[in-house]
Design an enzyme around this catalytic site. Sequence first.
Site, PDB file in Angstrom:
ATOM      1  N   GLU A  71       0.823  -1.216   0.000  1.00  0.00           N
ATOM      2  CA  GLU A  71       0.000   0.000   0.000  1.00  0.00           C
ATOM      3  C   GLU A  71       0.858   1.267   0.000  1.00  0.00           C
ATOM      4  O   GLU A  71       0.485   2.255  -0.645  1.00  0.00           O
ATOM      5  CB  GLU A  71      -0.977   0.000   1.177  1.00  0.00           C
ATOM      6  CG  GLU A  71      -1.911  -1.205   1.251  1.00  0.00           C
ATOM      7  CD  GLU A  71      -2.771  -1.473   0.019  1.00  0.00           C
ATOM      8  OE1 GLU A  71      -2.772  -0.679  -0.946  1.00  0.00           O
ATOM      9  OE2 GLU A  71      -3.460  -2.511   0.009  1.00  0.00           O
ATOM     10  N   ILE A  72       1.996   1.262   0.673  1.00  0.00           N
ATOM     11  CA  ILE A  72       2.872   2.434   0.638  1.00  0.00           C
ATOM     12  C   ILE A  72       3.460   2.601  -0.764  1.00  0.00           C
ATOM     13  O   ILE A  72       3.577   3.723  -1.263  1.00  0.00           O
ATOM     14  CB  ILE A  72       3.944   2.372   1.749  1.00  0.00           C
ATOM     15  CG1 ILE A  72       3.257   2.566   3.112  1.00  0.00           C
ATOM     16  CG2 ILE A  72       5.037   3.421   1.528  1.00  0.00           C
ATOM     17  CD1 ILE A  72       4.139   2.297   4.319  1.00  0.00           C
TER      18      ILE A  72
END
Length: 165
Positions: free
Chosen positions: A134-135
Amino acid sequence: MTIRPIVRYPDPRLVLPAQPVTVFDYALRALAADLLETIHAAPGIGITAPHIGVSLRVVVLDLDPVEGARTYVNPEIIWASPEMILHREGSVSMPGVNDEVSRHARVRISYQDVDGNLQTEESEGLRAVCHQHEIDQLNGVFWIKRLSRLKRERLIKRFEKMSRN
């Protein structure tokens, strides 16, 4: 809470870096709630604001029914273990396809909660993989960029074929 439409691959918004959150207010809490509703409807275990076309650094993970969902605002990896693991990944923006991606086995992240309080979290296994995935998305790195060119091209062809049917 609203289920929002999910941006689908190859939408160019999926490769744009998201902007930092600077205002911690009702609108941010509403966005986090919408992300949670949207990920439950998808279904999935993780989603970012860019997945619904909002260019803000917000992630919602819902990995554990006991702990419940967690919201991460402005998350950053501040440490990663040298050990790597392979994990099968996919995306709500590219449903129906997945492949193995190499990730750090453990990570430590810094982030803010929806009230703006600075937090840190160390994770391993699935949660560590999700943080990295997700980052990456918040940084404009769509997960298939972590695959070899050959694997990526095969996966894209499979997704395009599925999307036509």
